[in-house]
Design an enzyme around this catalytic site. Structure first.
Site, PDB file in Angstrom:
ATOM      1  CB  SER A 426     -65.264  96.434 -40.753  1.00  0.00           C
ATOM      2  OG  SER A 426     -66.172  95.666 -40.006  1.00  0.00           O
ATOM      3  CG  HIS A 447     -61.766  98.204 -42.842  1.00  0.00           C
ATOM      4  ND1 HIS A 447     -62.744  99.140 -43.084  1.00  0.00           N
ATOM      5  CD2 HIS A 447     -62.346  96.996 -43.014  1.00  0.00           C
ATOM      6  CE1 HIS A 447     -63.863  98.519 -43.400  1.00  0.00           C
ATOM      7  NE2 HIS A 447     -63.648  97.225 -43.371  1.00  0.00           N
ATOM      8  CD  GLU A 459     -62.255 102.921 -44.016  1.00  0.00           C
ATOM      9  OE1 GLU A 459     -62.970 103.908 -44.134  1.00  0.00           O
ATOM     10  OE2 GLU A 459     -62.579 101.961 -43.292  1.00  0.00           O
ATOM     11  CG  ASN A 497     -68.074  99.678 -43.031  1.00  0.00           C
ATOM     12  OD1 ASN A 497     -68.351  99.660 -44.228  1.00  0.00           O
ATOM     13  ND2 ASN A 497     -67.452  98.672 -42.438  1.00  0.00           N
TER      14      ASN A 497
END
Ligand code: 3H9
Length: 719
Positions: A426, A447, A459, A497
């Site tokens: 991540s 991800h 992702e 993130n």
């Protein structure tokens, strides 16, 4: 009439059935041209005395997926006039004095279902789907759907279908009376035969079938009796579709059908439809509809890029993420090897998978048979022995570079040439992970978001060497897995993130400056976020970020303010829900309970650190958190980590609980006005220092009076 609609006669001896076929690929959207051509065909068959019945059918893969959604943008931007829409056409169809049988395959959605309901009969292929999904676009049915549907399926079901927008199967439609007959085999010949059978029967106009909306015989139809149905629907809409105006408007429109004549009801529907159409909510949701499809288009990867075969996969790591990923593949029918390092860990992973499946069965979301079949597809293993046979591996081990590199070195040795080697990291550098292999072109990031079997976002992280075939295959695979795949570049935290960092940082700063934990969460919840940032931290586990921060502390710039309260909570063992306490306390059902002690503690720590305590408005809370997303998003865009603003928005709508009706952070900033957003960020820059330095792209667009959305695809180049 033109190529969009064809009129023909059946080939049987009678040649007395007219066949109107709609051909507007890919989904036969009811553009104005199609509606006009259908009207011409209907006029022709009405006059032709030799014709005894009419079949209306869609050519290609579907019946009609609805009105042409692109037209709405033209109307709201003033490029096209809003006319009477489809209403006159539907009245014209209903008034034909021979049976009009609508034959449905694929989808009859929105205007497609409205048109079908104007026919005298409906027949359907067994795999057809029918629905009024308009609320998902921020609008309501606008061609009589809220008036005809309750007349066919009853008030309660019509409210549900119009307010929630979910489709129903052909079988359910048959039970409800929305469809008259299911046709196995060739739909057209079945529909022609059915239409002949109906030719002698009296014609039924849906708009006159009032028994279900107003008759005393049907209790649901009496206004006093239906009041609880509408009250319950409104309550549900307030909780499940919080903040959205269209579901409430749809309920109002169906309610009008129980109180007013068909014509008056249609007028109410038209008014509500117009209010929804011109709202910011529908603009945001329509843009998200097209955005979800646009993210699949990658400028430097041609549509005809060869795809690699993916028929079997392996997942390394049976923890929360690995187990969830195995379920995602199994749910889509892929056989999965699920590998762990030792038997107890493997047993724990499998037990969690079984528990998750069982809870879906209990809730009625999955059948036991489906679950049994999926579990058969997941083969637990302790070694890499069979990895040479799989087409793709997804690594989901603990988030640490050394461990990931060790796994990838191993995969490089055991996997066949051409296999895709994906990491579920991540945050970590996908290129460094790829450097542990002799085939960095085969390495990519996939991800998934937690819980992987629930969250729609995927992702897909592109390394410098990831091959086009590997990227194209993963993008296509995401669709097969029921996910929205968004391609992102390689940087710490990628898109989602990386932006979430500044968002949660600001939330903590606000608490450290005197806002209560609950007020920060409430402000963002009221803005529309699925959860407030502090509650989200508790859910994900505060220790996750704490560990990462400790690893990267050496990269922090001296003198730049960093939040500290969350780290202190972790030092006290308050990791969030999993330890029963974090920002909140949790009861045995994991229900959050405000903890005044934490607010007090943070205040003490903040004073000791010299942070002035003050009253903070919910407006400032929202601006600080949401504009932190926007500013980082602008940097991501400028660096080419995301291709387009819409890619960022689709990530936030599907992975981070951003309210869909606000369109995502970048679209939201566009609607506020980038000059205004830039000014506010500049104020924060002055007050709070360099973390708030406005992104150069934001500054430039604000000065030029432009929007993020205007940066078009031609300019989209990925880093
Ligand atoms: C409405 O009907 C209002 C009414 O009450 C009347 C008011 C007056 N229009 O999804 P896909 C495009 S509102 C224009 O990838 P799938 C789509 O953008 C409408 N374009 O295929 C894509 O283009 P591209 C209510 C549309 O097989 C291509 O078609 N109806 C429309 O995965 C293929 O689409 C809905 O909300 C449209 N209506 O899924 C249904 N629909 O290739 C919306 C699709 O350039 N549609 N396109 O990217 C869907 O849910 C799915 O498209 C469907 C097919 C399930 C039908």
């Amino acid at each position: 009439m033109d190529d969009l609609v064809q009129l023909a006669r059946d080939k049987d001896k009678g040649k007395d059935v007219a066949i109107i076929t709609i051909n507007n690929p890919p989904v036969n959207a009811l553009s104005p041209g199609v509606a006009k051509a259908i009207a011409q065909a209907i006029e022709q068959v009405s006059k032709d005395v030799a014709i005894k019945a009419v079949v209306l059918i869609g050519g290609g893969r579907t019946f009609i997926a609805g009105a042409d959604i692109k037209e709405f943008g033209k109307i709201t931007s003033g490029k096209a006039q809003r006319g009477a829409g489809l209403l006159p056409l539907l009245l014209q169809i209903e008034d034909v004095r021979k049976p009009v049988v609508v034959a449905i395959h694929g989808s009859a959605f929105g205007g497609g279902l409205e048109l079908a309901m104007a026919g005298h009969y409906r027949v359907a292929a067994p795999n057809a789907q029918l629905g009024q999904p308009e609320v998902k676009l921020g609008i309501i049915p606008g061609a009589g759907g809220t008036q005809r549907l309750p007349r066919l399926v009853g008030v309660a079901k019509a409210v549900e279908m119009c307010a929630e927008g979910n489709p129903i199967s052909a079988q359910e439609a048959l039970k409800l009376g929305l469809v008259d007959h299911l046709i196995e085999g060739d739909l057209l010949s079945g529909a022609i035969a059915f239409s002949r059978d109906m030719a002698a029967r009296p014609l039924r106009k849906t708009r006159e079938r009032n028994e279900r909306v107003r008759s005393d015989k049907d209790k649901l139809g009496v206004p006093e009796q239906t009041a609880p149905v509408f009250a319950a629907a409104r309550e549900k809409a307030h909780t499940k579709q919080r903040g959205m105006m269209a579901p409430l408007a749809a309920i109002d429109a169906v309610e009008a059908a129980t109180r007013l004549s068909f014509e008056e009801g249609c007028r109410v529907e038209q008014k509500l439809f117009g209010e929804c159409l011109f709202s910011d909510q529908s603009k945001a949701l329509i843009r998200a509809f097209f955005g979800e499809r646009e993210v699949a288009k990658i400028p430097d990867i041609p549509k005809d890029t060869a795809l690699l075969p993916v028929n079997s996969v392996a997942v390394v790591g049976a923890g929360t993420m690995g187990g969830g990923i195995a379920m995602v593949f199994a749910n889509a029918g892929f056989p999965v090897l699920l590998k762990e390092a030792d038997q107890p860990a493997l047993d724990r992973g499998l037990a969690t998978i079984q528990k998750n499946y069982q809870s879906s069965v209990k809730r009625g979301r999955l059948t036991q048979q489906f679950v049994d079949e999926r579990l058969q597809l997941i083969q637990p293993v302790l070694s890499y022995d069979d990895f040479g046979k799989v087409d793709m591996v997804v690594e989901a081990v603990f988030e640490g570079m050394e461990l990931k590199k060790e796994v990838f070195g191993q995969l490089d040795r055991v996997c066949r040439p051409g296999a895709i080697l994906a990491s579920n990291t991540s945050t970590l550098d996908i290129e460094e992970i790829a450097s542990a292999t002799s085939r960095s072109d085969a390495v990519i990031g996939t991800h998934f978001f937690s819980p992987a079997n629930v969250m729609r976002l995927l992702e897909i992280v592109r390394g410098k060497s990831s091959s086009k075939e590997v990227i194209a295959t993963c993008m296509q695979l995401s669709k097969k897995l029921g996910k929205v795949g968004v391609l992102v570049g390689n940087c710490r935290g990628f898109v989602g993130n990386r932006m979430f960092g500044p968002y949660r940082r600001e939330a903590q700063f606000l608490v450290e400056e005197g806002a209560s934990i609950e007020s920060v969460d409430k402000a963002l919840f009221d803005f529309g976020m699925a959860m407030g940032p502090m509650a989200t931290g508790d859910l994900a586990g505060l220790d996750v970020g704490w560990r990462i921060r400790k690893e990267y502390r050496h990269l922090e710039k001296p003198g730049v303010r960093q939040p500290f309260a969350e780290d202190r909570l972790c030092e006290l063992g308050r990791y969030g829900q999993k330890t029963g306490a974090g920002w909140y306390k949790y009861d045995e059902n994991r229900r959050a309970i405000p903890d005044p002690e934490v607010n007090e503690m943070v205040r003490r720590w903040a004073r000791a650190a010299g942070i002035t305590q003050r009253e903070i408005s919910s407006e400032e809370i929202v601006d600080r958190c949401i504009y932190a997303l926007v500013n980082e998003g602008a940097r991501i865009l400028e660096e080419g980590i995301a291709l387009r603003a819409v890619d960022i928005d689709i990530i936030y709508l599907n992975g981070y609980g951003f309210p869909a009706y606000r369109g995502g952070p970048m679209w939201y900033a566009d609607t506020v006005g980038l000059d205004k957003v830039y000014r506010r960020i500049s104020e924060f820059h002055k007050q709070h220092g360099e973390l708030w330095e406005p992104a150069p792209l934001l500054k430039r667009l604000a000065e030029e009076g432009r929007t993020f959305a205007e940066l078009n695809r031609e300019q989209a180049v990925m880093a």
